[in-house]
Design a protein around this motif. Structure first.
Motif, mmCIF file in Angstrom:
data_model
loop_
_atom_site.group_PDB
_atom_site.id
_atom_site.type_symbol
_atom_site.label_atom_id
_atom_site.label_comp_id
_atom_site.label_asym_id
_atom_site.label_seq_id
_atom_site.Cartn_x
_atom_site.Cartn_y
_atom_site.Cartn_z
ATOM 1 N N ALA A 151 0.953 -1.210 -0.166
ATOM 2 C CA ALA A 151 -0.156 0.056 0.076
ATOM 3 C C ALA A 151 0.986 1.440 -0.078
ATOM 4 C CB ALA A 151 -0.855 -0.022 1.221
ATOM 5 N N ALA A 152 1.922 1.374 0.942
ATOM 6 C CA ALA A 152 3.003 2.335 0.867
ATOM 7 C C ALA A 152 3.509 2.528 -0.476
ATOM 8 C CB ALA A 152 4.121 2.299 1.662
ATOM 9 N N ARG A 153 3.836 1.485 -1.271
ATOM 10 C CA ARG A 153 4.459 1.710 -2.544
ATOM 11 C C ARG A 153 3.445 2.377 -3.518
ATOM 12 N NH1 ARG A 153 9.559 0.232 -2.542
ATOM 13 N NH2 ARG A 153 10.073 -1.502 -1.440
ATOM 14 N N ALA A 154 2.277 1.936 -3.462
ATOM 15 C CA ALA A 154 1.240 2.310 -4.338
ATOM 16 C C ALA A 154 1.112 3.990 -4.019
ATOM 17 C CB ALA A 154 -0.211 1.425 -3.949
ATOM 18 N N ALA A 155 1.157 4.160 -2.684
ATOM 19 C CA ALA A 155 0.870 5.532 -2.422
ATOM 20 C C ALA A 155 1.868 6.355 -2.733
ATOM 21 C CB ALA A 155 0.768 5.727 -0.571
ATOM 22 N N GLY A 156 3.114 5.951 -2.907
ATOM 23 C CA GLY A 156 4.306 6.868 -3.610
ATOM 24 C C GLY A 156 4.118 7.005 -5.055
ATOM 25 N N ASP A 157 3.581 6.098 -5.618
ATOM 26 C CA ASP A 157 2.972 6.101 -7.254
ATOM 27 C C ASP A 157 2.371 7.282 -7.171
ATOM 28 O OD1 ASP A 157 4.793 4.201 -7.781
ATOM 29 O OD2 ASP A 157 3.187 2.739 -7.931
ATOM 30 N N ARG A 205 -7.422 8.475 -0.240
ATOM 31 C CA ARG A 205 -8.778 7.619 -0.730
ATOM 32 C C ARG A 205 -8.379 6.427 -1.187
ATOM 33 N NH1 ARG A 205 -10.141 11.592 -3.451
ATOM 34 N NH2 ARG A 205 -8.981 11.469 -5.200
ATOM 35 N N MET A 206 -7.101 6.334 -1.964
ATOM 36 C CA MET A 206 -6.474 4.776 -2.393
ATOM 37 C C MET A 206 -6.290 4.069 -1.191
ATOM 38 S SD MET A 206 -3.712 2.892 -2.653
ATOM 39 C CE MET A 206 -2.327 3.908 -2.283
ATOM 40 N N LEU A 207 -5.535 4.586 -0.031
ATOM 41 C CA LEU A 207 -5.343 3.630 1.046
ATOM 42 C C LEU A 207 -6.687 3.274 1.738
ATOM 43 C CD1 LEU A 207 -2.259 5.674 2.707
ATOM 44 C CD2 LEU A 207 -2.155 3.392 1.547
ATOM 45 N N SER A 208 -7.545 4.202 1.711
ATOM 46 C CA SER A 208 -8.786 3.591 2.640
ATOM 47 C C SER A 208 -9.348 2.759 1.832
ATOM 48 C CB SER A 208 -9.872 4.873 2.865
ATOM 49 O OG SER A 208 -10.986 4.588 3.214
ATOM 50 N N GLU A 209 -9.551 2.847 0.533
ATOM 51 C CA GLU A 209 -10.103 1.712 -0.342
ATOM 52 C C GLU A 209 -9.649 0.370 -0.359
ATOM 53 O OE1 GLU A 209 -10.315 3.599 -4.183
ATOM 54 O OE2 GLU A 209 -12.147 4.713 -3.574
ATOM 55 N N ARG A 210 -8.190 0.511 -0.347
ATOM 56 C CA ARG A 210 -7.277 -0.755 -0.405
ATOM 57 C C ARG A 210 -7.106 -1.700 0.740
ATOM 58 N NH1 ARG A 210 -2.206 -0.942 -4.196
ATOM 59 N NH2 ARG A 210 -1.348 -2.654 -3.762
ATOM 60 N N LEU A 211 -6.986 -0.705 1.802
ATOM 61 C CA LEU A 211 -6.683 -1.485 2.995
ATOM 62 C C LEU A 211 -8.004 -1.782 3.644
ATOM 63 C CD1 LEU A 211 -4.017 0.919 4.629
ATOM 64 C CD2 LEU A 211 -3.743 -1.273 3.623
ATOM 65 N N PRO A 225 -11.675 -5.661 6.167
ATOM 66 C CA PRO A 225 -12.910 -4.970 6.573
ATOM 67 C C PRO A 225 -13.112 -4.940 8.315
ATOM 68 C CG PRO A 225 -13.498 -7.032 5.621
ATOM 69 C CD PRO A 225 -11.881 -7.009 5.310
ATOM 70 N N GLU A 226 -12.602 -5.918 8.900
ATOM 71 C CA GLU A 226 -12.849 -5.663 10.357
ATOM 72 C C GLU A 226 -11.907 -4.908 11.236
ATOM 73 O OE1 GLU A 226 -9.561 -8.995 9.862
ATOM 74 O OE2 GLU A 226 -11.300 -7.965 8.490
ATOM 75 N N TYR A 227 -10.967 -4.311 10.552
ATOM 76 C CA TYR A 227 -9.981 -3.347 11.120
ATOM 77 C C TYR A 227 -10.795 -1.991 11.359
ATOM 78 C CZ TYR A 227 -6.144 -6.640 10.700
ATOM 79 O OH TYR A 227 -5.245 -7.524 10.760
ATOM 80 N N GLY A 228 -10.518 -1.024 12.357
ATOM 81 C CA GLY A 228 -11.002 0.028 12.278
ATOM 82 C C GLY A 228 -10.032 1.112 11.566
ATOM 83 N N TRP A 229 -10.370 2.731 11.526
ATOM 84 C CA TRP A 229 -9.844 3.277 10.470
ATOM 85 C C TRP A 229 -9.739 4.867 11.396
ATOM 86 C CZ3 TRP A 229 -7.160 2.898 6.056
ATOM 87 C CH2 TRP A 229 -7.040 4.257 5.315
ATOM 88 N N LEU A 230 -8.188 5.078 11.398
ATOM 89 C CA LEU A 230 -7.881 6.334 11.970
ATOM 90 C C LEU A 230 -6.971 7.227 10.923
ATOM 91 C CD1 LEU A 230 -8.170 8.810 14.038
ATOM 92 C CD2 LEU A 230 -6.378 7.471 15.347
ATOM 93 N N SER A 231 -7.278 8.327 10.238
ATOM 94 C CA SER A 231 -6.378 8.969 9.152
ATOM 95 C C SER A 231 -6.618 10.147 9.454
ATOM 96 C CB SER A 231 -6.845 8.542 7.797
ATOM 97 O OG SER A 231 -6.043 9.357 7.009
ATOM 98 N N GLU A 232 -5.351 11.309 9.322
ATOM 99 C CA GLU A 232 -5.381 12.787 9.400
ATOM 100 C C GLU A 232 -6.401 13.196 8.420
ATOM 101 O OE1 GLU A 232 -2.295 16.273 9.121
ATOM 102 O OE2 GLU A 232 -1.641 14.461 8.550
ATOM 103 N N GLU A 233 -6.641 12.511 7.201
ATOM 104 C CA GLU A 233 -7.451 12.920 6.116
ATOM 105 C C GLU A 233 -9.088 12.504 5.958
ATOM 106 O OE1 GLU A 233 -6.200 15.674 5.556
ATOM 107 O OE2 GLU A 233 -4.102 15.249 5.767
#
Length: 256
Positions: free
Chosen positions: A12-18, A49-55, A60-68
């Motif tokens: 996911a980090a490599r995709a974010a870098g792209d 947006r990409m990280l949210s969709e991908r991760l 799907p059972e994990y929670g989510w906390l992001s700055e954005e």
């Protein structure tokens, strides 16, 4: 097992870098956040947006906390939570500098168990999973053994050197600086600096990934009062951070 999530975070980090590199140095659109929380760019939002969709699709059972992402308190009931800073060091990104990072972590019951700090403009991937050590580009890394504060190199900002923070005067360490808090933690984990510290309240998404990397590199990570860090809290903030190698106890002892 913590290591199960690490390949997912690295990919996911490599995709974010792209995505981020496609905007880097090209004058991305910038907005100022409400509440004097600094700038955000179209690149931050695209990465988020990409990280949210991908991760979230992968776990799907994990929670989510992001700055954005607007905070969803449902995360507080989740055993595992993604803690994300889509671009840490946004001001450096806007300037076209290289010292910004994607910081992605998994936190379990308040403790980071896997994390990556990726600097695509420098081709540096720092990664760690609980019990499996820390690496930079696949190479094992280790914190510094320097315990003498007078000889230490510490990443911090000038306001942290104000005399009122220190009980017996500011320690005579050599100060360094990098724009990204996550990158500062990674450099401390790698032993290129002896420690990093910030004495102001710090957002969890800036720290979570770096915390597991420093810990797995053999270092100490605490708040400014020497207490263990806890993540996925209602407030989403930490009471400062001190992280690094053998000099951390001396820095804690010197604080007011």
């Amino acid at each position: 097992m913590p290591a199960i999530d690490l390949p997912l975070l690295i990919d996911a980090a490599r995709a974010a870098g792209d995505i981020s590199l496609s905007f880097h140095g090209r004058s991305p659109t910038v907005w100022e956040k409400d509440g004097d929380q600094g700038p955000v760019t179209e690149a931050d939002l695209a990465v988020n947006r990409m990280l949210s969709e991908r991760l979230r699709a992968a776990r799907p059972e994990y929670g989510w906390l992001s700055e954005e992402t607007p905070d969803d308190k449902d995360r507080l009931a989740a055993q595992r939570v993604f803690v994300i800073d889509p671009i840490d060091g946004t001001r450096a990104f806007i300037r076209g500098d290289k010292d910004w990072a994607h910081a992605i972590a998994v936190v379990e019951d308040g403790v980071p168990i896997a994390g990556v700090v990726y600097l695509p403009a420098r081709s540096l991937m720092f990664a760690a999973a609980l019990g499996h050590g820390a690496t930079c580009n696949g190479r094992p890394i280790r914190v510094s053994g320097q315990s003498n504060v007078a000889r230490a190199q510490v990443l911090t900002t000038k306001p942290n050197l104000a005399p009122h923070h220190w009980s017996g005067g500011v320690p005579p360490f050599t100060r360094g600086f990098r724009s990204s808090l996550a990158y500062r933690m990674a450099l401390a984990a790698e032993g290129k600096f002896d420690a990093m510290l910030t004495l102001r309240p710090s957002w969890e998404w800036d720290i979570a990934a770096g915390a597991v990397i420093v810990s797995e590199a053999g270092g100490d990570v605490t708040d400014r009062r020497g207490r263990p860090l806890r993540f996925n809290t209602p407030k989403r903030q930490l009471d400062g951070v001190i992280a690094g190698g053998a000099v951390v106890p001396a820095l804690l002892a010197a604080l007011a």
